[in-house]
Design an enzyme around this catalytic site. Sequence first.
Site, short mmCIF file in Angstrom:
data_model
loop_
_atom_site.label_atom_id
_atom_site.label_comp_id
_atom_site.label_asym_id
_atom_site.label_seq_id
_atom_site.Cartn_x
_atom_site.Cartn_y
_atom_site.Cartn_z
NE ARG A 241 -7.85 -2.31 3.70
CZ ARG A 241 -7.25 -1.04 4.42
NH1 ARG A 241 -6.18 -0.58 3.78
NH2 ARG A 241 -7.67 -0.84 5.51
CD GLU A 270 -1.43 -5.69 3.59
OE1 GLU A 270 -1.66 -5.51 4.63
OE2 GLU A 270 -1.76 -4.83 2.56
CG HIS A 288 -0.76 -2.08 5.24
ND1 HIS A 288 -1.91 -2.74 4.92
CD2 HIS A 288 -1.22 -0.79 5.42
CE1 HIS A 288 -3.09 -1.86 5.14
NE2 HIS A 288 -2.68 -0.86 5.41
#
Length: 322
Positions: A241, A270, A288
């Site tokens: 993360r 993000e 991602h």
Amino acid sequence: MKPRVIVTRRWPAAVEQLLAENFDTTFNRGDVPLTPTQFKAAFLNFDAILPTVSDKLPKSIFPEADNRTRIIANYGVGFSHIDVDAARENDIVVTNTPGVLTDCTADIALSLLLAVARRAGEGERQLRAGEWQGWCPTHMIGTKVTGKTLGIIGMGRIGKATAKRAHFGFDMDIVFYNRSKVDDDETRAMGARQLASIEDVLAQSDFVSLHCPGGAENRHLINSARLSAMKKGAFLINTARGDVVDQDALVAALESGGIAGAGLDVFASEPEVPAGLTRMENVVLLPHLGSATEETRVAMGMKALENLTAFFAGEPVPDRVA
Ligand code: DGY
């Protein structure tokens, strides 16, 4: 009557089809993220909410009264975007989708590790820009991966899968930090050594790969002091993360040459990516993509569906996290 469920983003078609057959399902055909107001309304109108890792479910969007939702079946293994304490207070079960994205996330960790060490992103950019002058002995010299030491922070499923690939595929020596003791056949077969502190791992590793959960407890686990504790020529890989790393400190460490490079699949806010990172050549950046394969994304949806089905059948819910 079938339970009313809302899916917050588009899911793979095969899973959406099953959801439509088994539940009274509201889909998000436009795939536009729900606003906090829409989330608040969802808690009042649906028996189940099926969010994903890019949604935000802080305490403030949980209802003060008249809550209808009884389960949040998250599409994703990470659930630090959901305030699980608020869910518990509201008697809402929370589930995730562990196991099915282990291999693909480990594959992306290795892709980043190899790409940043061997300057693959930089090389591709040069070639596509028509700037390649041809082979010569000093062109774009990278760092050898085989035989180096990989430090894993968080030796859970994905940490082990990454270590396994690195050890058996690239002959890498594995050291790791994990809060609890890890002593199993898989770890022993790799000769992986558990060290007492994160600092010990950082000091010994040529590559450091992060595999711990996000959220408050691990926020900025990799800060300026820990970046300074890494070897000067070392690389940081993050598929966990974004908030686990202090991004400003990382940019500073990369700019000063404190570390050699970074491979990142996740970011703190993000889809924002700091300009300090995008302008650097010694950084490989992915949007991602850890779980982004057809097989895994379908399997994640099926897991969420299994959790939902078990819950409404009154059976034990396989992947309950709250
Ligand atoms: C997850 O499931 O938490 C992943 O980050 C999605 O790729």
